[in-house]
Design an enzyme around this catalytic site. Structure first.
Site, PDB file in Angstrom:
ATOM      1  N   THR A   1       1.024   7.151  -4.710  1.00  0.00           N
ATOM      2  CA  THR A   1       0.603   8.535  -4.505  1.00  0.00           C
ATOM      3  C   THR A   1      -0.231   8.769  -3.246  1.00  0.00           C
ATOM      4  O   THR A   1      -0.942   9.767  -3.167  1.00  0.00           O
ATOM      5  CB  THR A   1      -0.180   9.031  -5.742  1.00  0.00           C
ATOM      6  OG1 THR A   1      -1.296   8.161  -5.962  1.00  0.00           O
ATOM      7  CG2 THR A   1       0.698   9.058  -6.972  1.00  0.00           C
TER       8      THR A   1
ATOM      9  N   TYR B   1      11.714   3.599  -5.271  1.00  0.00           N
ATOM     10  CA  TYR B   1      10.393   4.078  -4.872  1.00  0.00           C
ATOM     11  C   TYR B   1      10.395   5.600  -4.776  1.00  0.00           C
ATOM     12  O   TYR B   1      11.015   6.178  -3.892  1.00  0.00           O
ATOM     13  CB  TYR B   1       9.967   3.404  -3.556  1.00  0.00           C
ATOM     14  CG  TYR B   1       9.183   2.147  -3.839  1.00  0.00           C
ATOM     15  CD1 TYR B   1       9.590   1.284  -4.850  1.00  0.00           C
ATOM     16  CD2 TYR B   1       8.002   1.855  -3.164  1.00  0.00           C
ATOM     17  CE1 TYR B   1       8.860   0.155  -5.163  1.00  0.00           C
ATOM     18  CE2 TYR B   1       7.263   0.719  -3.467  1.00  0.00           C
ATOM     19  CZ  TYR B   1       7.701  -0.122  -4.467  1.00  0.00           C
ATOM     20  OH  TYR B   1       6.965  -1.232  -4.789  1.00  0.00           O
TER      21      TYR B   1
ATOM     22  N   HIS C   1      -5.900  -5.682  -2.317  1.00  0.00           N
ATOM     23  CA  HIS C   1      -6.114  -4.299  -2.765  1.00  0.00           C
ATOM     24  C   HIS C   1      -7.422  -4.215  -3.554  1.00  0.00           C
ATOM     25  O   HIS C   1      -7.511  -3.537  -4.570  1.00  0.00           O
ATOM     26  CB  HIS C   1      -4.919  -3.812  -3.599  1.00  0.00           C
ATOM     27  CG  HIS C   1      -3.694  -3.546  -2.769  1.00  0.00           C
ATOM     28  ND1 HIS C   1      -3.571  -2.467  -1.928  1.00  0.00           N
ATOM     29  CD2 HIS C   1      -2.533  -4.244  -2.628  1.00  0.00           C
ATOM     30  CE1 HIS C   1      -2.391  -2.501  -1.314  1.00  0.00           C
ATOM     31  NE2 HIS C   1      -1.743  -3.574  -1.714  1.00  0.00           N
TER      32      HIS C   1
ATOM     33  N   ASP D   1       8.088   7.452  -3.896  1.00  0.00           N
ATOM     34  CA  ASP D   1       7.356   8.049  -2.778  1.00  0.00           C
ATOM     35  C   ASP D   1       8.240   8.226  -1.554  1.00  0.00           C
ATOM     36  O   ASP D   1       7.798   8.776  -0.548  1.00  0.00           O
ATOM     37  CB  ASP D   1       6.074   7.275  -2.439  1.00  0.00           C
ATOM     38  CG  ASP D   1       6.314   5.821  -2.088  1.00  0.00           C
ATOM     39  OD1 ASP D   1       7.411   5.298  -2.370  1.00  0.00           O
ATOM     40  OD2 ASP D   1       5.391   5.196  -1.527  1.00  0.00           O
TER      41      ASP D   1
ATOM     42  N   ASP E   1      -7.357  -0.021  -6.751  1.00  0.00           N
ATOM     43  CA  ASP E   1      -6.812  -0.283  -5.420  1.00  0.00           C
ATOM     44  C   ASP E   1      -7.935  -0.131  -4.406  1.00  0.00           C
ATOM     45  O   ASP E   1      -9.084   0.146  -4.774  1.00  0.00           O
ATOM     46  CB  ASP E   1      -5.625   0.653  -5.110  1.00  0.00           C
ATOM     47  CG  ASP E   1      -4.571  -0.055  -4.261  1.00  0.00           C
ATOM     48  OD1 ASP E   1      -4.947  -0.552  -3.173  1.00  0.00           O
ATOM     49  OD2 ASP E   1      -3.410  -0.129  -4.672  1.00  0.00           O
TER      50      ASP E   1
ATOM     51  N   ASP F   1       0.104  -8.195  -4.863  1.00  0.00           N
ATOM     52  CA  ASP F   1       0.853  -7.753  -3.676  1.00  0.00           C
ATOM     53  C   ASP F   1      -0.023  -7.671  -2.442  1.00  0.00           C
ATOM     54  O   ASP F   1      -1.224  -7.443  -2.523  1.00  0.00           O
ATOM     55  CB  ASP F   1       1.475  -6.375  -3.946  1.00  0.00           C
ATOM     56  CG  ASP F   1       0.421  -5.328  -4.300  1.00  0.00           C
ATOM     57  OD1 ASP F   1      -0.452  -5.636  -5.129  1.00  0.00           O
ATOM     58  OD2 ASP F   1       0.463  -4.225  -3.734  1.00  0.00           O
ATOM     59  N   GLU F   2       0.616  -7.821  -1.314  1.00  0.00           N
ATOM     60  CA  GLU F   2       0.068  -7.467   0.001  1.00  0.00           C
ATOM     61  C   GLU F   2      -1.344  -8.008   0.244  1.00  0.00           C
ATOM     62  O   GLU F   2      -2.180  -7.313   0.803  1.00  0.00           O
ATOM     63  CB  GLU F   2       0.051  -5.939   0.162  1.00  0.00           C
ATOM     64  CG  GLU F   2       1.442  -5.337   0.156  1.00  0.00           C
ATOM     65  CD  GLU F   2       1.429  -3.831   0.382  1.00  0.00           C
ATOM     66  OE1 GLU F   2       2.345  -3.352   1.040  1.00  0.00           O
ATOM     67  OE2 GLU F   2       0.512  -3.147  -0.131  1.00  0.00           O
TER      68      GLU F   2
HETATM   69  C1  TNX Z   1       3.527  -1.148  -1.120  1.00  0.00           C
HETATM   70  S1  TNX Z   1       4.683  -1.864  -3.872  1.00  0.00           S
HETATM   71  C2  TNX Z   1       2.561  -1.313  -2.087  1.00  0.00           C
HETATM   72  C3  TNX Z   1       1.671  -0.188  -2.423  1.00  0.00           C
HETATM   73  C4  TNX Z   1       1.956   1.021  -1.595  1.00  0.00           C
HETATM   74  C5  TNX Z   1       3.445   1.185  -1.440  1.00  0.00           C
HETATM   75  C6  TNX Z   1       3.864   2.434  -0.731  1.00  0.00           C
HETATM   76  C7  TNX Z   1       3.418  -2.693  -3.810  1.00  0.00           C
HETATM   77  C8  TNX Z   1       3.349  -3.751  -4.784  1.00  0.00           C
HETATM   78  N1  TNX Z   1       2.467  -2.434  -2.880  1.00  0.00           N
HETATM   79  O1  TNX Z   1       0.332  -0.586  -2.296  1.00  0.00           O
HETATM   80  O2  TNX Z   1       1.408   2.128  -2.225  1.00  0.00           O
HETATM   81  O3  TNX Z   1       3.958   0.079  -0.741  1.00  0.00           O
HETATM   82  O4  TNX Z   1       5.238   2.653  -0.867  1.00  0.00           O
END
Ligand code: TNX
Length: 766
Positions: free
Chosen positions: A470, A419, A265, A421, A198, A327-328
């Site tokens: 985490t 989730y 990431h 967290d 990451d 993701d993201e």
């Molecule tokens: C989103 S879930 C993310 C993570 C973060 C998380 C925190 C996902 C595929 N990407 O990078 O740690 O939210 O809840």
């Protein structure tokens, strides 16, 4: 298999067998598909062997895991022996004709002659051994144990029963990862999704690219070297360590699915090899949680780098599925790059989403050519998903629904429902995590097959997975608190047939499981059972006495309480309805299970004027305009679980609700200044600025709303990320008003958390 629970001859059996006269407790989690109680059970003692067939190494391994669990959790040493058994024994036997499913099923029968577990495959036998262990640990205790007469036929509902561990944001030692694997095995979970790369760290040794771990595995945290924060934070797993973990998991019938996140990431990778990035510049390994901008570029060289990485990954992980993230990935860098745009045109791709799709497709083809399958987060659906991809749905369940309708296999791991967290309660004594809380009951109730899918589409649901990110869990104690007992709820939702799932039955089986955690030194959360001790504060201040209400989140157990300072126990009064106490008073309360065992640690609340005029960090709420909340510690890599502060990274502002201001002349606020280590990508524009009068800022207290009359302006101390106490006069008012506590600071400035805020009456020093 019929998912019914039948009780035959129970009256006779219970009279003959169980001293306490009640039906036997079958405290097994996850609940087996079919349980029948009949006949008499038997007593297990040190003389009872665990018997396996000669030459069946797998059965012997399951037997050894069972024996070591019994030694650890019940201090009972059972010997593993070869068949045939003489006398009462625990027999673990693979049998192609066992009356169970071919894969992962098992039968378990207890009679006066002992216990026999049979299964067609190794995994089934292992799961039978785990059930046997639970039957032999029905409550806290040591030594010999009576096992009820029971006949179990069991098999899982889903074949993907997953748990994701994020080793990138915080690093877990191989022993800690083994602890996680042990617990997964005990819960009959079978997929460990291991998030290994990451922005904040690259954690897997890749021989061909040593900079990934020489540089990418380490970050310099904000405030390095101060307040206990290390100079640098990180770590990585060598290939030998990974092979050992994979083998350890395989021995427990757990497949490790590695995740190499791309194309976003990727900051730790770009920090290691800037030529993989879009700008050519070397960023630091990120210390900012959230969505960072660094993507891989789309050159052939970078695709080859990732294929090289996957070669080494595939050599280490025999898993069919390899996770490539997806993701993201905010596309700003790709949009701004002439080279990426040129490549997009050359490939005739219409936009950056299509570019990501192409990127993921390269990986899908590469994995397929090596006999593996790609799994990715649901963003891989954007811009067209490679046909062979399995989709892990995290942005709610819509990704799973769309993907299954397109014929893709899916795994349900939606945020926030699964989730880990997310906080599990809104208690003041809770530790770190995201808001809102996701309770044990909400975990239990999660249904993995969306009702939008018809029967043929529903076949694409491989299963479900809980994710443990985490960022806010710097120690294993945080991890254990977040995982357990919510993992029990997850396991039952993933394993047990719908017809046997029963929240109240689950709660009844949980005390035995909590005892198993204690025996293994697992720091589980008792948040669902902890006593809430509540009063109407303003009424109590006005009357000098408080009407006390007791409850707990799960609504389970008998609440016992004291008002004389002693620890509440079974002999203490049972709470039936609200009761009055005269101030000052201390109320202590605890929920007890049917057998008198505490379900949680006793909680206490001091009821006096200063405490009634205080709001803790979790008792304040967001200011209007933003519902984002996090509970964090003052330093990113804290080594203890306290203190923690609720913050809103979008707005340095908290509301003190319903402050009774009559006679109040001052305020005292315990606060902390925290680093602003959050990357918010396109949401950065939502951060609220509060203009201040001095460079270091001040805490401004306003009445009724954040635009209301200013009652106090308290200057903030200059300096770093320290904790501090602010005290000052409050302009006198009458009546009950909300107070808005706003920290003036620029949008790039630090974050502030309030540990507690106390109203101070006239005539008392604040
Ligand atoms: C989103 S879930 C993310 C993570 C973060 C998380 C925190 C996902 C595929 N990407 O990078 O740690 O939210 O809840």
């Amino acid at each position: 298999m019929s998912p019914t629970r039948t009780t035959l001859c129970l009256a006779l059996a219970s009279l003959a067998t169980f001293a306490h006269g009640a039906s036997a407790r079958i405290d097994v989690i996850p609940m087996p598909a079919q349980v029948t109680e009949s006949g008499e059970g038997f007593a297990v003692g040190a003389q009872t062997p665990i018997v396996v067939d000669a030459g069946d190494a797998q059965a012997r391994h399951s037997a050894e895991v069972l024996a070591s669990l019994m030694a650890r959790t019940r201090h009972l040493d059972l010997k593993v022996q070869q068949a045939p058994a003489t006398g009462a024994a625990i027999v673990l036997k693979r049998d192609a004709a066992a009356p169970v499913a071919d894969v992962e099923g098992y039968a378990l029968d207890v009679t006066t002659k002992g216990m026999v577990v049979t299964a067609r495959d190794e995994a089934g036998l292992f799961y039978g051994a785990m059930t046997a262990w639970q039957l032999m640990t029905p409550a806290q205790g040591e030594g010999d144990v009576r096992v009820p007469a029971v006949h179990i036929r069991d098999e899982p509902r889903f074949r993907w029963r997953g748990f994701m561990l994020d080793s990138a944001r915080h690093f877990w030692t191989t022993d800690e990862v083994r602890t996680v694997i042990d617990q997964m095995a005990q819960h009959k979970l079978n997929v460990l999704h291991w998030h290994l790369t990451d922005d904040q760290g690259w954690r897997i040794e890749i021989k061909k690219y040593p900079e990934l771990t020489r540089i990418g595995a380490w970050r310099t945290p904000p405030g390095a070297g101060q307040n206990g924060e290390p100079q640098r934070y990180g770590g990585f797993y060598t290939q030998d360590e990974i092979r050992a973990i994979v083998a350890y998991a395989a021995d427990r019938h757990i497949t490790v699915v590695p995740e190499i996140d791309m194309p976003g990431h990727a900051q730790a990778a770009v920090a290691s090899y800037p030529e993989l990035g879009v700008t050519g510049k070397r960023p630091p390994v990120s210390v900012d949680w959230g969505v960072n901008p660094y993507l891989y570029n789309v050159d052939d060289h970078t695709i080859r780098f990732l294929e090289d990485v996957l070669d080494e990954v595939m050599a280490l992980f025999p898993s069919t599925y390899i996770h490539v993230g997806g993701d993201e990935a905010v596309k700003d860098q790709w949009q701004a790059s002439a080279a990426v745009q040129a490549r997009m045109r050359e490939l005739k791709l219409k936009d950056e989403n299509a570019m990501q799709s192409w990127f993921i497709e390269q990986m899908g083809q590469y994995l397929a050519a090596h006999g593996r399958r790609l799994v990715g987060w649901d963003e891989v659906l954007e811009g067209g998903v490679p046909p062979s991809a399995t989709v892990m749905s995290w942005r709610g369940t819509q990704g799973a629904i769309s993907a299954a309708k397109l014929g893709h296999d899916v795994v349900l791991s939606p945020a926030p429902q699964l989730y880990l967290d997310h906080l599990q309660s809104d208690r003041e004594d809770e530790t770190t995590g995201r808001m809102p809380p996701m309770t044990l009951e909400s975990y239990y109730g999660f249904e993995a097959v969306p009702k939008e899918l018809d029967a043929s589409q529903a076949k694409h649901v491989l299963g479900m997975q809980a994710n443990l990110w985490t960022e806010h869990m710097p120690t294993m104690r945080h991890v254990e608190h977040a995982m357990f007992p919510r993992m029990d709820a997850l396991a039952e939702a993933a394993w047990s047939p719908v017809a046997v799932r029963d929240w109240h039955g689950f709660l009844g089986r949980l005390p035995a499981q909590l005892a198993r955690y204690r025996a293994q030194d697992i720091g589980y959360a008792d948040s669902a059972f902890a006593a809430n001790i509540e009063v109407d504060r303003n009424a109590a201040i006005a009357r000098g006495e408080a009407n006390v209400t007791l409850s707990n989140q799960a609504g389970y157990g008998a609440l016992h309480y004291t008002t004389d300072g002693t620890t509440p126990a079974a002999a203490s009064p049972v709470y039936a309805k609200p009761f009055m106490v005269t101030l000052p008073a201390t109320v202590k309360a605890v929920a007890l299970a049917a057998d008198g065992a505490p379900l949680a640690e006793a909680r206490q609340r001091a009821l006096d004027l200063p405490s009634l005029r205080t709001r803790g960090t979790a008792e304040m709420v967001n200011c209007p305009g933003s519902d984002f909340g996090l509970r964090v510690q003052p330093t990113p890599d804290a080594t203890s679980m306290k203190p923690s502060y609720v913050i809103n990274v979008f707005d340095n502002c908290r509301m003190y609700p319903a402050a009774k201001l009559d006679g109040i002349a001052g305020i005292r606020v315990d606060a902390a200044r925290l680093p602003r280590n959050y990357a918010l990508a396109h949401d950065a524009k939502l951060v609220v600025a509060h203009k201040g009068g001095t460079p270091q800022g001040e805490l401004v207290v306003r009445m009724d709303s954040c635009k209301g009359k200013t009652l106090a302006t308290l200057p903030l101390p200059a300096g770093g990320t320290d904790r501090f106490t602010l005290k000052g006069a409050l302009a006198t008012q009458a009546g009950v008003h909300d107070l808005c506590l706003v920290f003036t600071s620029p949008v790039t400035g630090p974050l502030y958390g309030i540990g507690s805020a106390t109203l101070v009456p006239a005539g008392t020093a604040p």
